[in-house]
Design a protein around this motif. Structure first.
Motif, PDB file in Angstrom:
ATOM      1  N   SER A  52     -47.092 -62.853  -5.547  1.00  0.00           N
ATOM      2  CA  SER A  52     -46.350 -63.018  -6.646  1.00  0.00           C
ATOM      3  C   SER A  52     -46.652 -64.526  -7.281  1.00  0.00           C
ATOM      4  CB  SER A  52     -44.758 -63.078  -6.353  1.00  0.00           C
ATOM      5  OG  SER A  52     -44.433 -64.027  -5.515  1.00  0.00           O
ATOM      6  N   TYR A  53     -46.329 -64.503  -8.535  1.00  0.00           N
ATOM      7  CA  TYR A  53     -46.772 -65.718  -9.450  1.00  0.00           C
ATOM      8  C   TYR A  53     -45.338 -66.108 -10.305  1.00  0.00           C
ATOM      9  CZ  TYR A  53     -51.192 -63.557  -8.492  1.00  0.00           C
ATOM     10  OH  TYR A  53     -52.377 -63.273  -7.786  1.00  0.00           O
ATOM     11  N   LYS A  54     -45.236 -67.403 -10.196  1.00  0.00           N
ATOM     12  CA  LYS A  54     -44.131 -68.140 -11.085  1.00  0.00           C
ATOM     13  C   LYS A  54     -44.496 -69.141 -11.702  1.00  0.00           C
ATOM     14  CE  LYS A  54     -39.340 -69.752 -10.256  1.00  0.00           C
ATOM     15  NZ  LYS A  54     -38.531 -70.235  -9.324  1.00  0.00           N
ATOM     16  N   LYS A  55     -43.997 -69.372 -13.129  1.00  0.00           N
ATOM     17  CA  LYS A  55     -44.387 -70.487 -13.902  1.00  0.00           C
ATOM     18  C   LYS A  55     -43.711 -71.557 -13.353  1.00  0.00           C
ATOM     19  CE  LYS A  55     -44.647 -71.972 -18.631  1.00  0.00           C
ATOM     20  NZ  LYS A  55     -44.159 -71.849 -20.037  1.00  0.00           N
ATOM     21  N   VAL A  56     -44.269 -72.661 -13.313  1.00  0.00           N
ATOM     22  CA  VAL A  56     -43.688 -74.049 -13.143  1.00  0.00           C
ATOM     23  C   VAL A  56     -43.362 -74.459 -14.403  1.00  0.00           C
ATOM     24  CG1 VAL A  56     -43.541 -76.426 -11.679  1.00  0.00           C
ATOM     25  CG2 VAL A  56     -44.554 -74.440 -10.793  1.00  0.00           C
ATOM     26  N   SER A  57     -42.172 -74.732 -14.629  1.00  0.00           N
ATOM     27  CA  SER A  57     -41.922 -75.387 -16.123  1.00  0.00           C
ATOM     28  C   SER A  57     -42.263 -76.772 -16.344  1.00  0.00           C
ATOM     29  CB  SER A  57     -40.337 -75.249 -16.269  1.00  0.00           C
ATOM     30  OG  SER A  57     -39.574 -74.071 -16.323  1.00  0.00           O
ATOM     31  N   LYS A  58     -41.924 -77.497 -15.285  1.00  0.00           N
ATOM     32  CA  LYS A  58     -42.412 -79.013 -15.368  1.00  0.00           C
ATOM     33  C   LYS A  58     -44.130 -79.107 -15.592  1.00  0.00           C
ATOM     34  CE  LYS A  58     -41.763 -83.711 -13.883  1.00  0.00           C
ATOM     35  NZ  LYS A  58     -41.263 -84.566 -12.712  1.00  0.00           N
ATOM     36  N   GLY A  59     -44.547 -79.549 -16.630  1.00  0.00           N
ATOM     37  CA  GLY A  59     -45.792 -79.741 -16.636  1.00  0.00           C
ATOM     38  C   GLY A  59     -46.751 -78.491 -17.331  1.00  0.00           C
ATOM     39  N   SER A  60     -46.301 -77.593 -17.820  1.00  0.00           N
ATOM     40  CA  SER A  60     -46.562 -76.282 -18.347  1.00  0.00           C
ATOM     41  C   SER A  60     -46.327 -76.253 -19.896  1.00  0.00           C
ATOM     42  CB  SER A  60     -46.013 -75.054 -17.758  1.00  0.00           C
ATOM     43  OG  SER A  60     -46.313 -75.075 -16.464  1.00  0.00           O
ATOM     44  N   SER A  61     -47.184 -75.665 -20.461  1.00  0.00           N
ATOM     45  CA  SER A  61     -46.957 -75.524 -22.110  1.00  0.00           C
ATOM     46  C   SER A  61     -46.176 -74.493 -22.309  1.00  0.00           C
ATOM     47  CB  SER A  61     -48.564 -75.290 -22.450  1.00  0.00           C
ATOM     48  OG  SER A  61     -48.330 -74.783 -23.777  1.00  0.00           O
ATOM     49  N   LYS A  62     -45.378 -74.541 -23.284  1.00  0.00           N
ATOM     50  CA  LYS A  62     -44.353 -73.482 -23.718  1.00  0.00           C
ATOM     51  C   LYS A  62     -45.092 -72.244 -24.128  1.00  0.00           C
ATOM     52  CE  LYS A  62     -43.482 -75.547 -28.392  1.00  0.00           C
ATOM     53  NZ  LYS A  62     -42.197 -75.911 -29.093  1.00  0.00           N
ATOM     54  N   TYR A  63     -46.394 -72.500 -24.640  1.00  0.00           N
ATOM     55  CA  TYR A  63     -47.202 -71.296 -25.008  1.00  0.00           C
ATOM     56  C   TYR A  63     -47.745 -70.263 -24.371  1.00  0.00           C
ATOM     57  CZ  TYR A  63     -46.606 -74.444 -29.371  1.00  0.00           C
ATOM     58  OH  TYR A  63     -45.963 -75.130 -30.407  1.00  0.00           O
ATOM     59  N   LEU A  64     -47.701 -70.871 -22.979  1.00  0.00           N
ATOM     60  CA  LEU A  64     -48.346 -69.929 -21.662  1.00  0.00           C
ATOM     61  C   LEU A  64     -47.330 -69.473 -20.971  1.00  0.00           C
ATOM     62  CD1 LEU A  64     -51.436 -72.330 -20.751  1.00  0.00           C
ATOM     63  CD2 LEU A  64     -51.251 -70.759 -22.830  1.00  0.00           C
TER      64      LEU A  64
END
Length: 343
Positions: free
Chosen positions: A283-295
């Motif tokens: 499974s995959y999960k976006k890490v909010s800190k350090g990630s672009s809001k557009y991705l």
């Protein structure tokens, strides 16, 4: 004996047991010295049910002194320490605790050892001093094998392997064995029966693919015996715990590029993450800190979506990739950083 008596005798009397214990390898000692020393040690040990006697007579027609030992089975055996072969352990010599092949107190006894025939007869002084029961030799070899076996640890740990067998450390301690020692698997558990026990070292190998769990392994230890001792065996058991293996999850990333002309009209999907070797569902999960809001990332496929209207530039997304593991493998998590260029 003749060489010791007539040869370079030291100041110590070769007929006395002190010559056995003087620590001088050059000291010559005759049979009387050995027989006295052996009886002294037996008396000093004070072993319950064991009694040592010093007797004299002839061996092959020549004057000799040796010992008769009554063991805990109530029978008498010869212990001719003088003639026990040099370079071997005395207790393994066929003339130590030897039973006779034929004979009697009156006529003398015959013993077979080293492919030779030894003929022992008692002097009158010996037969007059001891009773016939005290001098009568057993015709049956001493049967007790003093083998003891115990486990070093009540449990041993191993790790699951799908591709190869897993060897564990030797966990059986053996002492006081008479003759060669061998080990065998005596387990009753269906899985533990498949474990491979090395017959000379006692190490246990767990076959590949053995499921995670705790198994009771039973090992039979056998001492072959020798000229004086029968074979003997002991069984010991302990737990073998096969634990979960490390998850094989590996993650690689690559930089992806999308055309602004396309993303200006609709969202674009790229695959910058490649997970391999995983055990269990990924499974995959976006890490909010350090990630672009557009991705954003698809939690099942790991595909990254670039939002419609994203401007030209380089964007970063951090993704936590997880493998759930299963009954044989641990779960694992890796965090990676991906770059997407809009050009």
């Amino acid at each position: 004996d003749t060489q010791a008596a007539q040869g370079n005798a030291t100041s110590n009397d070769p007929w006395q047991m002190v010559s056995v214990f003087d620590g001088d390898k050059s000291t010559n000692v005759v049979c009387e010295g050995f027989a006295k020393a052996f009886k002294y040690l037996c008396d000093l040990a004070s072993i319950s049910g064991v009694e040592c006697r010093r007797v004299d007579g002839t061996l092959g027609g020549a004057g000799h002194m040796w010992n008769i030992v009554r063991m805990d089975d109530g029978r008498n055996y010869i212990a001719d320490v003088t003639n026990c072969a040099g370079g071997t352990k005395v207790e393994d010599d066929p003339l130590f605790l030897a039973a006779c092949t034929s004979g009697s107190v009156a006529s003398g006894y015959t013993i077979q050892a080293w492919g030779l025939t030894y003929r022992y007869t008692y002097f009158d002084g010996t037969t007059n001093f001891y009773t016939e029961d005290e001098l009568t030799l057993s015709k049956t070899p001493y049967s007790a094998n003093t083998l003891t076996a115990k486990v070093r640890s009540e449990s041993v740990s191993a790790t699951y392997s799908k591709t190869k067998s897993v060897a564990t450390k030797a966990n059986v301690s053996v002492s006081n064995a008479r003759g060669a020692i061998t080990y065998a698997n005596a387990s009753t558990n269906t899985t533990a029966k498949r474990f491979v026990v090395n017959n000379t070292s006692g190490t246990v190998s767990i076959p590949k693919g053995t499921a995670v769990g705790t198994y009771t392994v039973v090992i039979k230890v056998t001492a072959a015996g020798n000229a004086n001792y029968k074979s003997g065996s002991k069984t010991v058991s302990y737990k073998v715990t096969v634990g979960k293996a490390t998850n094989g999850l590996k993650v690689k990333t690559s930089k992806k590029t999308v055309k602004y002309a396309k993303v200006s009209k609709k969202k674009q999907v790229v695959q910058p993450i490649k997970a391999t070797g995983a055990n269990g569902t990924v499974s995959y999960k976006k890490v909010s800190k350090g990630s672009s809001k557009y991705l954003s990332v698809n939690k099942k496929t790991g595909k990254v979506t670039v939002s419609k209207g994203t401007k030209k530039g380089t964007y970063t997304i951090k993704v936590q990739v997880s493998a759930a593991g299963n009954k044989n493998f641990k779960k694992a998590t890796k965090t990676v950083t991906c770059k997407v260029v809009v050009s």
